[in-house]
Design a protein around this motif. Structure first.
Motif, PDB file in Angstrom:
ATOM      1  N   LEU A 282      14.983  45.047   2.296  1.00 61.68           N
ATOM      2  CA  LEU A 282      14.723  44.782   0.882  1.00 61.68           C
ATOM      3  C   LEU A 282      15.830  43.962   0.236  1.00 61.68           C
ATOM      4  O   LEU A 282      15.579  43.243  -0.736  1.00 61.68           O
ATOM      5  CB  LEU A 282      14.558  46.107   0.132  1.00 61.68           C
ATOM      6  CG  LEU A 282      13.454  47.046   0.626  1.00 61.68           C
ATOM      7  CD1 LEU A 282      13.418  48.317  -0.222  1.00 61.68           C
ATOM      8  CD2 LEU A 282      12.096  46.360   0.613  1.00 61.68           C
ATOM      9  N   GLN A 283      17.025  44.060   0.763  1.00 59.27           N
ATOM     10  CA  GLN A 283      18.155  43.365   0.158  1.00 59.27           C
ATOM     11  C   GLN A 283      18.055  41.855   0.297  1.00 59.27           C
ATOM     12  O   GLN A 283      18.529  41.112  -0.552  1.00 59.27           O
ATOM     13  CB  GLN A 283      19.455  43.857   0.784  1.00 59.27           C
ATOM     14  CG  GLN A 283      20.701  43.308   0.103  1.00 59.27           C
ATOM     15  CD  GLN A 283      21.956  44.020   0.573  1.00 59.27           C
ATOM     16  OE1 GLN A 283      21.877  45.038   1.249  1.00 59.27           O
ATOM     17  NE2 GLN A 283      23.104  43.508   0.206  1.00 59.27           N
ATOM     18  N   HIS A 284      17.426  41.392   1.369  1.00 55.44           N
ATOM     19  CA  HIS A 284      17.402  39.956   1.641  1.00 55.44           C
ATOM     20  C   HIS A 284      16.023  39.320   1.455  1.00 55.44           C
ATOM     21  O   HIS A 284      15.803  38.197   1.873  1.00 55.44           O
ATOM     22  CB  HIS A 284      17.925  39.688   3.053  1.00 55.44           C
ATOM     23  CG  HIS A 284      19.371  40.067   3.221  1.00 55.44           C
ATOM     24  ND1 HIS A 284      19.761  41.231   3.840  1.00 55.44           N
ATOM     25  CD2 HIS A 284      20.511  39.456   2.796  1.00 55.44           C
ATOM     26  CE1 HIS A 284      21.084  41.312   3.823  1.00 55.44           C
ATOM     27  NE2 HIS A 284      21.559  40.248   3.192  1.00 55.44           N
ATOM     28  N   ASN A 293      10.567  51.469  -6.399  1.00 49.58           N
ATOM     29  CA  ASN A 293      11.879  51.938  -5.951  1.00 49.58           C
ATOM     30  C   ASN A 293      13.016  50.948  -6.220  1.00 49.58           C
ATOM     31  O   ASN A 293      14.180  51.337  -6.185  1.00 49.58           O
ATOM     32  CB  ASN A 293      11.862  52.292  -4.466  1.00 49.58           C
ATOM     33  CG  ASN A 293      11.604  51.095  -3.575  1.00 49.58           C
ATOM     34  OD1 ASN A 293      10.498  50.562  -3.561  1.00 49.58           O
ATOM     35  ND2 ASN A 293      12.597  50.659  -2.826  1.00 49.58           N
ATOM     36  N   GLU A 294      12.702  49.671  -6.499  1.00 49.34           N
ATOM     37  CA  GLU A 294      13.769  48.723  -6.822  1.00 49.34           C
ATOM     38  C   GLU A 294      13.942  48.548  -8.329  1.00 49.34           C
ATOM     39  O   GLU A 294      14.604  47.607  -8.777  1.00 49.34           O
ATOM     40  CB  GLU A 294      13.502  47.377  -6.146  1.00 49.34           C
ATOM     41  CG  GLU A 294      13.708  47.410  -4.639  1.00 49.34           C
ATOM     42  CD  GLU A 294      13.841  46.031  -4.029  1.00 49.34           C
ATOM     43  OE1 GLU A 294      14.968  45.494  -4.022  1.00 49.34           O
ATOM     44  OE2 GLU A 294      12.815  45.496  -3.554  1.00 49.34           O
ATOM     45  N   ASN A 328      12.188  51.318   5.151  1.00 52.04           N
ATOM     46  CA  ASN A 328      12.791  50.151   4.506  1.00 52.04           C
ATOM     47  C   ASN A 328      14.284  50.404   4.324  1.00 52.04           C
ATOM     48  O   ASN A 328      14.732  51.561   4.287  1.00 52.04           O
ATOM     49  CB  ASN A 328      12.135  49.875   3.158  1.00 52.04           C
ATOM     50  CG  ASN A 328      10.728  49.331   3.285  1.00 52.04           C
ATOM     51  OD1 ASN A 328      10.263  49.022   4.388  1.00 52.04           O
ATOM     52  ND2 ASN A 328      10.030  49.236   2.167  1.00 52.04           N
ATOM     53  N   TYR A 329      15.053  49.328   4.174  1.00 52.59           N
ATOM     54  CA  TYR A 329      16.497  49.462   4.111  1.00 52.59           C
ATOM     55  C   TYR A 329      17.094  48.327   3.283  1.00 52.59           C
ATOM     56  O   TYR A 329      16.377  47.486   2.753  1.00 52.59           O
ATOM     57  CB  TYR A 329      17.099  49.489   5.525  1.00 52.59           C
ATOM     58  CG  TYR A 329      16.813  48.247   6.352  1.00 52.59           C
ATOM     59  CD1 TYR A 329      17.737  47.211   6.440  1.00 52.59           C
ATOM     60  CD2 TYR A 329      15.611  48.115   7.050  1.00 52.59           C
ATOM     61  CE1 TYR A 329      17.474  46.065   7.191  1.00 52.59           C
ATOM     62  CE2 TYR A 329      15.333  46.990   7.805  1.00 52.59           C
ATOM     63  CZ  TYR A 329      16.263  45.959   7.869  1.00 52.59           C
ATOM     64  OH  TYR A 329      16.001  44.840   8.607  1.00 52.59           O
ATOM     65  N   GLY A 330      18.411  48.304   3.203  1.00 51.04           N
ATOM     66  CA  GLY A 330      19.131  47.317   2.393  1.00 51.04           C
ATOM     67  C   GLY A 330      20.172  48.028   1.560  1.00 51.04           C
ATOM     68  O   GLY A 330      19.813  48.860   0.715  1.00 51.04           O
ATOM     69  N   THR A 331      21.444  47.753   1.801  1.00 54.73           N
ATOM     70  CA  THR A 331      22.524  48.521   1.176  1.00 54.73           C
ATOM     71  C   THR A 331      22.373  48.638  -0.333  1.00 54.73           C
ATOM     72  O   THR A 331      22.523  49.715  -0.911  1.00 54.73           O
ATOM     73  CB  THR A 331      23.892  47.879   1.502  1.00 54.73           C
ATOM     74  OG1 THR A 331      24.014  47.773   2.926  1.00 54.73           O
ATOM     75  CG2 THR A 331      25.026  48.713   0.953  1.00 54.73           C
ATOM     76  N   PHE A 424      25.413  54.042  12.837  1.00 48.97           N
ATOM     77  CA  PHE A 424      24.329  53.144  12.454  1.00 48.97           C
ATOM     78  C   PHE A 424      24.741  52.268  11.270  1.00 48.97           C
ATOM     79  O   PHE A 424      25.675  52.569  10.538  1.00 48.97           O
ATOM     80  CB  PHE A 424      23.066  53.939  12.112  1.00 48.97           C
ATOM     81  CG  PHE A 424      22.595  54.837  13.227  1.00 48.97           C
ATOM     82  CD1 PHE A 424      21.877  54.319  14.292  1.00 48.97           C
ATOM     83  CD2 PHE A 424      22.888  56.191  13.220  1.00 48.97           C
ATOM     84  CE1 PHE A 424      21.447  55.139  15.321  1.00 48.97           C
ATOM     85  CE2 PHE A 424      22.461  57.025  14.241  1.00 48.97           C
ATOM     86  CZ  PHE A 424      21.745  56.498  15.301  1.00 48.97           C
ATOM     87  N   ASP A 425      24.007  51.190  11.093  1.00 41.99           N
ATOM     88  CA  ASP A 425      24.295  50.219  10.043  1.00 41.99           C
ATOM     89  C   ASP A 425      24.215  50.864   8.657  1.00 41.99           C
ATOM     90  O   ASP A 425      23.251  51.566   8.339  1.00 41.99           O
ATOM     91  CB  ASP A 425      23.280  49.061  10.150  1.00 41.99           C
ATOM     92  CG  ASP A 425      23.657  47.865   9.295  1.00 41.99           C
ATOM     93  OD1 ASP A 425      24.235  48.049   8.212  1.00 41.99           O
ATOM     94  OD2 ASP A 425      23.358  46.736   9.725  1.00 41.99           O
ATOM     95  N   ARG A 426      25.215  50.619   7.824  1.00 43.79           N
ATOM     96  CA  ARG A 426      25.274  51.170   6.460  1.00 43.79           C
ATOM     97  C   ARG A 426      24.060  50.751   5.636  1.00 43.79           C
ATOM     98  O   ARG A 426      23.680  51.450   4.667  1.00 43.79           O
ATOM     99  CB  ARG A 426      26.564  50.687   5.797  1.00 43.79           C
ATOM    100  CG  ARG A 426      26.790  51.164   4.363  1.00 43.79           C
ATOM    101  CD  ARG A 426      27.077  52.643   4.291  1.00 43.79           C
ATOM    102  NE  ARG A 426      27.374  53.060   2.931  1.00 43.79           N
ATOM    103  CZ  ARG A 426      28.598  53.146   2.418  1.00 43.79           C
ATOM    104  NH1 ARG A 426      29.650  52.840   3.152  1.00 43.79           N
ATOM    105  NH2 ARG A 426      28.774  53.558   1.175  1.00 43.79           N
TER     106      ARG A 426
END
Length: 442
Positions: A282-284, A293-294, A328-331, A424-426
Motif C-alpha cells: 500500500l505504501q508504494h 484503512n488508509e 496487505n503491507y507498507g510501513t 521479517f520486513d518492518r
C-alpha cells in the motif's frame, strides 16, 4: 427482503469450517440512485425540496446520503459522488472439519486459540477484562443469541444501517460479523466455546451488510458516526475496498471519509480497520488507495500467523508473528500487526489450525427470504478481518484500565508497546506486533 443465496456451514454441536483470507472486501459497483452529498453548501430541507429521499443525515460531518435522480442531486449545487457498493471476500468453505478433532478441553477450545495464547490474554485478564467499555462491530451482523456472545451484545443500541428489514442483533448478513465479535468479546467463564480478548466489553452490532453480501460506503460512514455518538470506545471494521483510484471520485471518497474518521476519533472512539487481503504494498501504490484503512485517524491492521501450530510437532515451522501470506503491507500504511491466521498451501492436512478459531452463526432463510433463525458454532477463518478485532479488543482492555484516555492515547500506547520482530520486513508490521499485556503494563 433479499433472498439468501450463500452456501451453508455444517450444523454444529461443534462442527466447524475452515476458510482462508476472509473479510477485506472489494468495490463492485457504483450506485445510480444513491449519492453522498457534501452538505456544507446545502441542507436536508434543500434535498427534500428537490425531491430526494434523505437516507442518512450526517450533519455531524456535513454529509447527506440521498436517494433519487442524479439530476435532482446536481440541482443542489453541492459536491457529490455516487454511493459505492462492496462485497465481502468470503472464504472457501470446501474443507469441513469437526471441532471434536481438536481435542480441546477447559474453556474448552482455548488450547487451539494460538492467537490468544500468543497475546498472553489470560495474564491480561488478571488486570482487566474490558469492564465498562463498548465496542461497535460494523459488519454483517452479530448473533446476540450465540452462547459465547449472549452476555455481551447490547441489542437495544444495535442498529441496522441497510434498511433491508431484518433488523440488528442477528447474523442476517452472514457469519462473518459473529466471528469478528467473538474475537473481541467471547465469554471466558461459561465453560464452553472460546475466549475473547475483552469478554466484559459490551458489543454493539452495527450491521451494514445484507444477505446478498452487499454493503454501501454511505452506510459504513453512517455506522461510524453512530458508533461515536453512542460512546463506543472502539469500532471494528473488518471490511474495505482496494484498489480505489486516488483521482476523480476517489478524491471525494477520501475527503468525506477523512472528515468522518476525524470526527469519530475526536469523539473518543478508536477506529480499528482491516488492512486488506490482497498481498499489496500500500505504501508504494502511488495512484491507488485502500479504503477505509488508509484514512486519517484510524488504526490499520495487518495480519500475522504461525505455520505448523498443532500439526503434531513440538515446534512451529514459522512463529505466530510471521506475516500472513495474503496480508496487505507498507510501513506507513500499517499501524500494527495482529493475529489473523496463516497457511501453508503445500501442507495437506492440519492447515486449519494456523487459522483463527472463534464463534460463528450461520443464518437460515426460507425460499422467500424470510429469516428462520441461525445455527451457532465455531470456525477457523483467516484474514485481516480476524486481525483487526484483536486490536479492538486490546483497545477495550486499555480503555477499561484507563477510562480517561482519549482515542489518541489508546492508539499511541498500542503502537508504542507493540513488538518489532527482527526476522521479517518492518513493512509488514508498522509499529510492530500487538502486545496487549505490555500495553496494560505501560
Amino acid at each position: 427482503m433479499v433472498r439468501h443465496t450463500r452456501r451453508s456451514f455444517l450444523k454444529v454441536s461443534g462442527a466447524a469450517m475452515g476458510g482462508i483470507a476472509v473479510g477485506s472486501s472489494v468495490a463492485v459497483a457504483t450506485s445510480t440512485e444513491r449519492f453522498i452529498v457534501d452538505s456544507k453548501k446545502t441542507s436536508k430541507s434543500d434535498a427534500t425540496a428537490a425531491g430526494l429521499e434523505v437516507v442518512h443525515d450526517l450533519s455531524e460531518v456535513d454529509l447527506l446520503v440521498v436517494s433519487g435522480a442524479e439530476s435532482d442531486v446536481e440541482s443542489l449545487g453541492a459536491k457529490y459522488a455516487p454511493d459505492t457498493v462492496y462485497s465481502l471476500d468470503l472464504p472457501d468453505t470446501s474443507a469441513p472439519i469437526t471441532a471434536e478433532e481438536a481435542s480441546a478441553t477447559d474453556e474448552p477450545y482455548y488450547p487451539i486459540q494460538w492467537d490468544k495464547q500468543s497475546q498472553n490474554v489470560p495474564d491480561a485478564h488478571e488486570i482487566t477484562q474490558g469492564e465498562g467499555t463498548r465496542v461497535a462491530v460494523i459488519d454483517t451482523g452479530v448473533a446476540a443469541g450465540h452462547p459465547d456472545l449472549a452476555h455481551a451484545v447490547n441489542t437495544d443500541l444495535s442498529q441496522d444501517f441497510t434498511g433491508d428489514g431484518y433488523g440488528a442483533g442477528g447474523p442476517y448478513g452472514g457469519y462473518h460479523g459473529t466471528h469478528v465479535a467473538g474475537i473481541v468479546a467471547a465469554n471466558d467463564d461459561n465453560e464452553e466455546g472460546v475466549v475473547g480478548t475483552a469478554p466484559e466489553t459490551e458489543i454493539v452490532d452495527c450491521r451494514v451488510f445484507s444477505p446478498s453480501s452487499l454493503a454501501s460506503f454511505a452506510d459504513i460512514l453512517a455506522a461510524m458516526v453512530y458508533s461515536a455518538n453512542i460512546g463506543c470506545d472502539a469500532a471494528n471494521l473488518s471490511l474495505g475496498a482496494y484498489p480505489v483510484l486516488r483521482e476523480s471520485n476517489g478524491q471525494f471518497y477520501g475527503k468525506v471519509l477523512n472528515r468522518t474518521t476525524s470526527y469519530v476519533h475526536n469523539q473518543g472512539t478508536v477506529l480499528v480497520i482491516a488492512a486488506g487481503n490482497d498481498a499489496a504494498d500500500l505504501q508504494h501504490d502511488a495512484n491507488l488507495i485502500s479504503l477505509p484503512n488508509e484514512a486519517a485517524n484510524v488504526m490499520s491492521v495487518s495480519a500475522t500467523g504461525p505455520i505448523g501450530f498443532n500439526w503434531g510437532d513440538a515446534g512451529l515451522e514459522s512463529p505466530t508473528y510471521t506475516p500472513a501470506k495474503y496480508t496487505n503491507y507498507g510501513t506507513s500504511a500499517i499501524d500494527v500487526a495482529a493475529p489473523g491466521g496463516n497457511y501453508d498451501p503445500e501442507f495437506p492436512t492440519g492447515w486449519y489450525y494456523d487459522l483463527v478459531f472463534n464463534t460463528i452463526a450461520e443464518p437460515v432463510f426460507d425460499s422467500d427470504g424470510n429469516y428462520q433463525g441461525a445455527t451457532y458454532g465455531y470456525a477457523w477463518l483467516a484474514g485481516t478481518s480476524m486481525a483487526a478485532p484483536q486490536v479492538a479488543g486490546a483497545a477495550a482492555l486499555l480503555k477499561s484500565q484507563n477510562p480517561e484516555y482519549s482515542a489518541n492515547n489508546v492508539r499511541s500506547v498500542l503502537r508504542n508497546t507493540a513488538d518489532v520482530p527482527e526476522e521479517f520486513d518492518r513493512a509488514y508490521y508498522g509499529s510492530g506486533v500487538l502486545n496487549p499485556l505490555a500495553a496494560l503494563q505501560e
